[in-house]
Write an enzyme that holds these catalytic residues in place. Sequence first.
Site, PDB file in Angstrom:
ATOM      1  N   LYS A  46       4.776   0.664   9.295  1.00 29.57           N
ATOM      2  CA  LYS A  46       4.866   1.932   8.564  1.00 29.57           C
ATOM      3  C   LYS A  46       4.269   3.074   9.377  1.00 29.57           C
ATOM      4  O   LYS A  46       4.763   4.186   9.346  1.00 29.57           O
ATOM      5  CB  LYS A  46       4.141   1.804   7.227  1.00 29.57           C
ATOM      6  CG  LYS A  46       4.987   1.096   6.198  1.00 29.57           C
ATOM      7  CD  LYS A  46       4.329   1.108   4.840  1.00 29.57           C
ATOM      8  CE  LYS A  46       3.175   0.141   4.789  1.00 29.57           C
ATOM      9  NZ  LYS A  46       2.577   0.000   3.470  1.00 29.57           N
TER      10      LYS A  46
ATOM     11  N   ARG B  68       5.509 -12.703   9.656  1.00 32.93           N
ATOM     12  CA  ARG B  68       6.186 -11.440   9.393  1.00 32.93           C
ATOM     13  C   ARG B  68       7.614 -11.503   9.878  1.00 32.93           C
ATOM     14  O   ARG B  68       7.923 -12.215  10.826  1.00 32.93           O
ATOM     15  CB  ARG B  68       5.519 -10.296  10.171  1.00 32.93           C
ATOM     16  CG  ARG B  68       4.159  -9.940   9.741  1.00 32.93           C
ATOM     17  CD  ARG B  68       3.621  -8.872  10.671  1.00 32.93           C
ATOM     18  NE  ARG B  68       4.015  -7.545  10.255  1.00 32.93           N
ATOM     19  CZ  ARG B  68       3.376  -6.840   9.339  1.00 32.93           C
ATOM     20  NH1 ARG B  68       2.322  -7.345   8.736  1.00 32.93           N
ATOM     21  NH2 ARG B  68       3.773  -5.635   9.014  1.00 32.93           N
TER      22      ARG B  68
ATOM     23  N   GLU C 187       0.875  -1.160   0.000  1.00 39.00           N
ATOM     24  CA  GLU C 187       0.000   0.000   0.000  1.00 39.00           C
ATOM     25  C   GLU C 187       0.918   1.217   0.000  1.00 39.00           C
ATOM     26  O   GLU C 187       1.804   1.313   0.858  1.00 39.00           O
ATOM     27  CB  GLU C 187      -0.876  -0.014   1.262  1.00 39.00           C
ATOM     28  CG  GLU C 187      -1.913   1.058   1.197  1.00 39.00           C
ATOM     29  CD  GLU C 187      -2.746   1.179   2.470  1.00 39.00           C
ATOM     30  OE1 GLU C 187      -2.676   0.273   3.316  1.00 39.00           O
ATOM     31  OE2 GLU C 187      -3.435   2.204   2.599  1.00 39.00           O
TER      32      GLU C 187
HETATM   33  P1  ATP Z   1       3.043  -2.154   7.864  1.00 35.04           P
HETATM   34  O1  ATP Z   1       2.614  -3.013   8.995  1.00 35.04           O
HETATM   35  O2  ATP Z   1       4.474  -1.795   7.875  1.00 35.04           O
HETATM   36  O3  ATP Z   1       2.156  -0.989   7.635  1.00 35.04           O
HETATM   37  P2  ATP Z   1       1.713  -3.455   5.766  1.00 35.04           P
HETATM   38  O4  ATP Z   1       1.444  -4.893   5.807  1.00 35.04           O
HETATM   39  O5  ATP Z   1       0.559  -2.590   6.015  1.00 35.04           O
HETATM   40  O6  ATP Z   1       2.953  -3.120   6.636  1.00 35.04           O
HETATM   41  P3  ATP Z   1       1.878  -3.325   2.972  1.00 35.04           P
HETATM   42  O7  ATP Z   1       2.314  -2.202   2.146  1.00 35.04           O
HETATM   43  O8  ATP Z   1       0.454  -3.705   2.947  1.00 35.04           O
HETATM   44  O9  ATP Z   1       2.344  -2.997   4.421  1.00 35.04           O
HETATM   45  O10 ATP Z   1       2.768  -4.599   2.723  1.00 35.04           O
HETATM   46  C1  ATP Z   1       3.057  -5.107   1.443  1.00 35.04           C
HETATM   47  C2  ATP Z   1       3.376  -6.550   1.577  1.00 35.04           C
HETATM   48  O11 ATP Z   1       4.487  -6.747   2.442  1.00 35.04           O
HETATM   49  C3  ATP Z   1       2.223  -7.321   2.175  1.00 35.04           C
HETATM   50  O12 ATP Z   1       2.070  -8.513   1.466  1.00 35.04           O
HETATM   51  C4  ATP Z   1       2.634  -7.569   3.586  1.00 35.04           C
HETATM   52  O13 ATP Z   1       2.054  -8.742   4.071  1.00 35.04           O
HETATM   53  C5  ATP Z   1       4.156  -7.659   3.448  1.00 35.04           C
HETATM   54  N1  ATP Z   1       4.806  -7.255   4.692  1.00 35.04           N
HETATM   55  C6  ATP Z   1       4.630  -6.112   5.371  1.00 35.04           C
HETATM   56  N2  ATP Z   1       5.356  -6.113   6.498  1.00 35.04           N
HETATM   57  C7  ATP Z   1       6.027  -7.282   6.525  1.00 35.04           C
HETATM   58  C8  ATP Z   1       6.949  -7.895   7.439  1.00 35.04           C
HETATM   59  N3  ATP Z   1       7.320  -7.283   8.555  1.00 35.04           N
HETATM   60  N4  ATP Z   1       7.427  -9.118   7.138  1.00 35.04           N
HETATM   61  C9  ATP Z   1       7.065  -9.735   6.007  1.00 35.04           C
HETATM   62  N5  ATP Z   1       6.208  -9.224   5.122  1.00 35.04           N
HETATM   63  C10 ATP Z   1       5.690  -8.014   5.358  1.00 35.04           C
HETATM   64 MG    MG Z   2      -0.951  -4.067   4.562  1.00 37.55          MG
END
Ligand code: ATP
Ligand code: MG
Length: 768
Positions: A270, A260, A34
Amino acid sequence: MTSETTSNDFIRTIINKDLAAGTHQQIIVRFPPEPNGFPHIGHAKSSTLNFGLASEYGGRCHLRFDDTNPQTEDQKYVDAIKCDLKWLGFDWGKHEYYASDYFEILFDWACKLVKKGLAYVDDSPENIIRAMRGTVTTPGIHSEYRDRSPEENLNLFQAMRAGEFEDGSRVLRAKINMEHPNMKMRDPLMYRIRHATHYRRGDEWCIYPFYDWAHGQSDAIEGVTHSICTLEFSTNRILYDWYLDALEIIPRPRQYEFARLNLDYYVTSKRRLLSLVQENVVDGWSDPRMPTLAGLRRRGVRPAAIRAFCNSVGTTRVDSTHDPALLDHFIREDLNHLAPRVHCVQDPLPVTLTNLPENHEENISASYWPRDIPREGTRNLPISREIFIEHSDFSEEPPKGYRRLTLGGMVRLRHAYIIRCTDIEKDEDGHVIRVHCELIDGTRSGAETSSTLKPRGTIHWVDASRSLPAVVKVYDRLLSQPSVNEDLWSNLNPSSLVEYRHARIEPSIIDDVPEQRYQFVRLGYYWRDPESINQSIPVFNCIVPLRDSYVQETKENTKQGNIKTARKTSKKHPVDEQKKSRIKTGQRPLTPEEKQWLRMSGLNSAIGLAIYSVPDASAFFRAASASAPRISVGNWMANHLLPSLKNRSLSDLPFGPEEFSELVQLADKEIGSTHEIREVLKLMFESKEHPARLLARVQDSIVDDPDTLNEIITDVLDEYKDRVEAYSAGKIGLLGFFVGQVMRRVHGNANPKQIQLLVSEALARITS
Ligand code: ATP
Ligand code: MG
């Protein structure tokens, strides 16, 4: 991208099966960020996995922006994500997609559900809707708008789309089941009204799909075969499947969840990273202390190290937090053969070589590389009567084992001569401000000498007038605690940035390209800060110290007048004394013996040094690892055996390396749980009985001690965090699963009622 080793994991197993069974001919995956922040190390894990799968299986990986929220998303984040993914070495070709391009089709599909009576417009305010969802243990309540006719719903939904209603006045909901044990299925929201400008679609839309409605359908539109996401989405899978069923979409993506990647001492959210940026705690998203890819890049880390780290941690379904020392390890591995060795004195202490004439000028030709790296290249190291050494390399009252310069003592200046300290000068406060030494003739490195002198150690140095001024920035972990829950602000590490403003560096670096990485001898790996490249005095970032260690601040450290600690962090959040004292040295160079031992043992530095520092432990380790895997022996020694020694020595124990190695094998082959093996180890301290027999005894005894049971329960709940999440989302039937897991670990030797009670209590603590 270079090919890198990945281990076989559950996702690869699934894909292999699907390919073998002909379920899919081609593997299509995607990385779906995102665009609401800069990517961090967790995103590196996810993208390394997805792009890695595509390349391994000759499939493809899409880059899809899940951009359904106009209020937080921005083109600058899209640009940052693309830039970082390219930097990591990933290529998505023409497969760059945006959920916001699917707004039309998603709208049509929503209309289809409305017409089928599977979605309705709810006029209730959002807080009422939330309250009517019920709780994990109580069912939800039907909205009074739930039974509107499909025609009425369609008209209303179209009017929502046409902009006839105000923000928040209505939503579209799927009509599923308000009593569903999984709360995600209790008539979830599909659309909200937001008269907001979308960074790509402008003002074309005033209703926006919720993530859960857009995500699965976007995968289906793109023909994704394996939708890989993180564990927190496992409770959403049922909803995604429900939508695909309701829309009769075939073939459909299958979702698989993995754990994760988290790093101790950093936040990988984020939202929280954004708040650090917004509050000016750090110098933007690319501050080298940030676990963002932009931050790591600015620090000087190369993408290969990040990929190697992500591949090494593997892909599992068990939530785990990694020690940043592991990432540091891969960074060092990557740089070792790439970074020429040069001298930089971060915190200079002037030394006068009293027996050299005032105008003495000498040039020493010194190799860029240590002996174990077969590379060519030398540079000139000038030396004269005035030189600098590190403040920390001189001590008036040396602690035991100090192998540097002391009053009356001798050290070798690396690549140059042995010097002996004859006198010191102090300021009014008693701080040493200059050291007088005599250079001992005939001791130049490499020259044929018959010197039998035994200097205490070898230190680095630079010439006083012919070295260059430099600013050196050394970064440390962002947090002072391995993890923080809510109070991020009081857990920031006040010494996460230490700036040496009067550092001196040897002149050979003057004509180098800015991207050149160096090893500053005895300190770590460094490069020029790319964001300060135009400054007249070069600014170097520490990419990674040679060894990271936390130590108590010594009096010596507090005296270092020339060090400026990161003001931004410390100003805002006054630090208590205890935290202040946890400053990092990172500078203690490893002795050659330690280095050699680490190389030979193949252990990481934390584990390796824990063993190295205990008498007889190295020999014990060598003997035990003759018949059990070295890494396991190292872990079990450092984490369990050595800490339980207390005042005993290894040779006093009733068992030796052979028995210990048998114990480690029982753990490795999972014949006993970690908990049981620890119990066996305790017994081994008192008995000569064979580990396997002790294990059988442990596994046969009834366990009823609540502390022991709670320890096991904590292990189980930790291991199955995803199911704990599902439990709190309403799957209360999972209680039986948890009890079963605990029973399995005590081999049925406990009272299930007692366990059920303790598990319920533990779950209540976690989910309340
Ligand atoms: P955040 O918790 O940092 O806001 P998010 O999941 O909202 O992360 P996205 O931009 O939606 O961020 O993530 C893009 C992809 O990266 C998704 O498939 C998510 O599952 C994966 N992802 C995000 N954080 C991690 C992590 N710490 N370890 C592994 N994969 C991750
Ligand atoms: Mg997400």
